[in-house]
Design a protein around this motif. Structure first.
Motif, PDB file in Angstrom:
ATOM      1  N   GLY A  17      48.552  38.900  46.260  1.00  0.00           N
ATOM      2  CA  GLY A  17      47.553  39.873  45.830  1.00  0.00           C
ATOM      3  C   GLY A  17      46.836  40.525  46.999  1.00  0.00           C
ATOM      4  N   VAL A  18      46.456  39.722  47.977  1.00  0.00           N
ATOM      5  CA  VAL A  18      45.765  40.260  49.153  1.00  0.00           C
ATOM      6  C   VAL A  18      46.690  41.168  49.951  1.00  0.00           C
ATOM      7  CG1 VAL A  18      44.727  39.623  51.371  1.00  0.00           C
ATOM      8  CG2 VAL A  18      44.075  38.415  49.302  1.00  0.00           C
ATOM      9  N   LEU A  19      47.952  40.772  50.123  1.00  0.00           N
ATOM     10  CA  LEU A  19      48.906  41.635  50.833  1.00  0.00           C
ATOM     11  C   LEU A  19      49.118  42.956  50.086  1.00  0.00           C
ATOM     12  CD1 LEU A  19      51.613  39.100  52.038  1.00  0.00           C
ATOM     13  CD2 LEU A  19      50.051  40.424  53.452  1.00  0.00           C
ATOM     14  N   GLY A  20      49.239  42.888  48.770  1.00  0.00           N
ATOM     15  CA  GLY A  20      49.391  44.105  47.980  1.00  0.00           C
ATOM     16  C   GLY A  20      48.179  45.003  48.101  1.00  0.00           C
ATOM     17  N   ARG A  21      46.998  44.408  48.102  1.00  0.00           N
ATOM     18  CA  ARG A  21      45.763  45.192  48.226  1.00  0.00           C
ATOM     19  C   ARG A  21      45.637  45.806  49.611  1.00  0.00           C
ATOM     20  NH1 ARG A  21      39.821  43.239  46.252  1.00  0.00           N
ATOM     21  NH2 ARG A  21      38.697  45.054  47.000  1.00  0.00           N
ATOM     22  N   LEU A  22      45.998  45.057  50.650  1.00  0.00           N
ATOM     23  CA  LEU A  22      45.912  45.576  52.017  1.00  0.00           C
ATOM     24  C   LEU A  22      46.905  46.709  52.273  1.00  0.00           C
ATOM     25  CD1 LEU A  22      45.454  42.302  54.091  1.00  0.00           C
ATOM     26  CD2 LEU A  22      43.761  44.086  53.682  1.00  0.00           C
ATOM     27  N   GLY A  31      37.360  43.248  42.359  1.00  0.00           N
ATOM     28  CA  GLY A  31      36.926  42.023  43.031  1.00  0.00           C
ATOM     29  C   GLY A  31      38.088  41.170  43.491  1.00  0.00           C
ATOM     30  N   TRP A  32      37.743  40.131  44.243  1.00  0.00           N
ATOM     31  CA  TRP A  32      38.767  39.242  44.780  1.00  0.00           C
ATOM     32  C   TRP A  32      39.413  38.387  43.706  1.00  0.00           C
ATOM     33  CZ3 TRP A  32      40.864  40.174  49.174  1.00  0.00           C
ATOM     34  CH2 TRP A  32      40.162  40.895  50.122  1.00  0.00           C
ATOM     35  N   ILE A  33      38.640  37.990  42.701  1.00  0.00           N
ATOM     36  CA  ILE A  33      39.216  37.175  41.622  1.00  0.00           C
ATOM     37  C   ILE A  33      40.279  37.977  40.883  1.00  0.00           C
ATOM     38  CG2 ILE A  33      38.713  35.971  39.458  1.00  0.00           C
ATOM     39  CD1 ILE A  33      37.636  34.541  41.900  1.00  0.00           C
ATOM     40  N   LEU A  34      39.980  39.242  40.590  1.00  0.00           N
ATOM     41  CA  LEU A  34      40.951  40.096  39.911  1.00  0.00           C
ATOM     42  C   LEU A  34      42.173  40.350  40.797  1.00  0.00           C
ATOM     43  CD1 LEU A  34      41.190  41.320  37.165  1.00  0.00           C
ATOM     44  CD2 LEU A  34      40.037  43.355  37.988  1.00  0.00           C
ATOM     45  N   THR A  35      41.955  40.464  42.101  1.00  0.00           N
ATOM     46  CA  THR A  35      43.068  40.622  43.041  1.00  0.00           C
ATOM     47  C   THR A  35      43.972  39.394  43.008  1.00  0.00           C
ATOM     48  OG1 THR A  35      41.715  41.996  44.497  1.00  0.00           O
ATOM     49  CG2 THR A  35      43.675  41.003  45.466  1.00  0.00           C
ATOM     50  N   ALA A  73      52.528  43.666  43.250  1.00  0.00           N
ATOM     51  CA  ALA A  73      51.093  43.470  43.457  1.00  0.00           C
ATOM     52  C   ALA A  73      50.413  44.785  43.813  1.00  0.00           C
ATOM     53  CB  ALA A  73      50.850  42.434  44.554  1.00  0.00           C
ATOM     54  N   MET A  74      51.076  45.607  44.626  1.00  0.00           N
ATOM     55  CA  MET A  74      50.514  46.918  44.960  1.00  0.00           C
ATOM     56  C   MET A  74      50.362  47.775  43.707  1.00  0.00           C
ATOM     57  SD  MET A  74      52.570  47.723  48.494  1.00  0.00           S
ATOM     58  CE  MET A  74      52.011  49.414  48.592  1.00  0.00           C
ATOM     59  N   VAL A  75      51.387  47.789  42.872  1.00  0.00           N
ATOM     60  CA  VAL A  75      51.331  48.555  41.626  1.00  0.00           C
ATOM     61  C   VAL A  75      50.231  47.997  40.716  1.00  0.00           C
ATOM     62  CG1 VAL A  75      52.611  49.094  39.516  1.00  0.00           C
ATOM     63  CG2 VAL A  75      53.735  49.278  41.731  1.00  0.00           C
ATOM     64  N   GLY A  76      50.159  46.682  40.601  1.00  0.00           N
ATOM     65  CA  GLY A  76      49.158  46.054  39.747  1.00  0.00           C
ATOM     66  C   GLY A  76      47.737  46.322  40.211  1.00  0.00           C
ATOM     67  N   VAL A  77      47.492  46.196  41.514  1.00  0.00           N
ATOM     68  CA  VAL A  77      46.159  46.466  42.048  1.00  0.00           C
ATOM     69  C   VAL A  77      45.802  47.934  41.840  1.00  0.00           C
ATOM     70  CG1 VAL A  77      44.809  46.614  44.183  1.00  0.00           C
ATOM     71  CG2 VAL A  77      46.120  44.562  43.695  1.00  0.00           C
ATOM     72  N   ALA A  81      42.673  49.031  39.547  1.00  0.00           N
ATOM     73  CA  ALA A  81      41.613  49.831  40.183  1.00  0.00           C
ATOM     74  C   ALA A  81      41.459  51.168  39.463  1.00  0.00           C
ATOM     75  CB  ALA A  81      41.932  50.034  41.662  1.00  0.00           C
ATOM     76  N   GLY A  82      42.580  51.784  39.073  1.00  0.00           N
ATOM     77  CA  GLY A  82      42.512  53.048  38.348  1.00  0.00           C
ATOM     78  C   GLY A  82      41.878  52.893  36.989  1.00  0.00           C
TER      79      GLY A  82
END
Length: 88
Positions: A17-22, A31-35, A73-77, A81-82
């Motif tokens: 999740g963090v890699l996808g978000r970055l 938030g981080w929990i959702l990530t 994860a990138m698509v999900g984040v 977010a959208g």
């Protein structure tokens, strides 16, 4: 499922999740929990897709599976977010 496998899924999901978000350009207002939740779901779905595609499990890092998980994860984040942005 054992405690170790559940904790492993949480840790791997958090990393995915963090890699996808970055790697996703721009700012994501989640938030981080959702990530972490998005990362866990992306890791599970990415593993299922890799198995369905017949990606061989190798000793060491399965790079194709890892890339699938990060892209998901990138698509999900991005989707979360959208959706969160459109509600605000």
């Amino acid at each position: 499922m054992t405690i170790q496998s559940i904790l492993g899924a949480i840790v791997i999901g958090a990393i995915i999740g963090v890699l996808g978000r970055l790697l996703l350009p721009g700012k994501q207002a989640i938030g981080w929990i959702l990530t972490i939740v998005v990362g866990i779901v992306a890791a599970l779905i990415g593993t299922l897709i890799a198995q369905w595609l017949g990606v061989a499990t190798t000793p060491g890092i399965d790079w194709i599976e890892l890339v699938l998980q990060i892209v998901l994860a990138m698509v999900g984040v991005g989707l979360v977010a959208g959706l969160k942005r459109s509600r605000a």
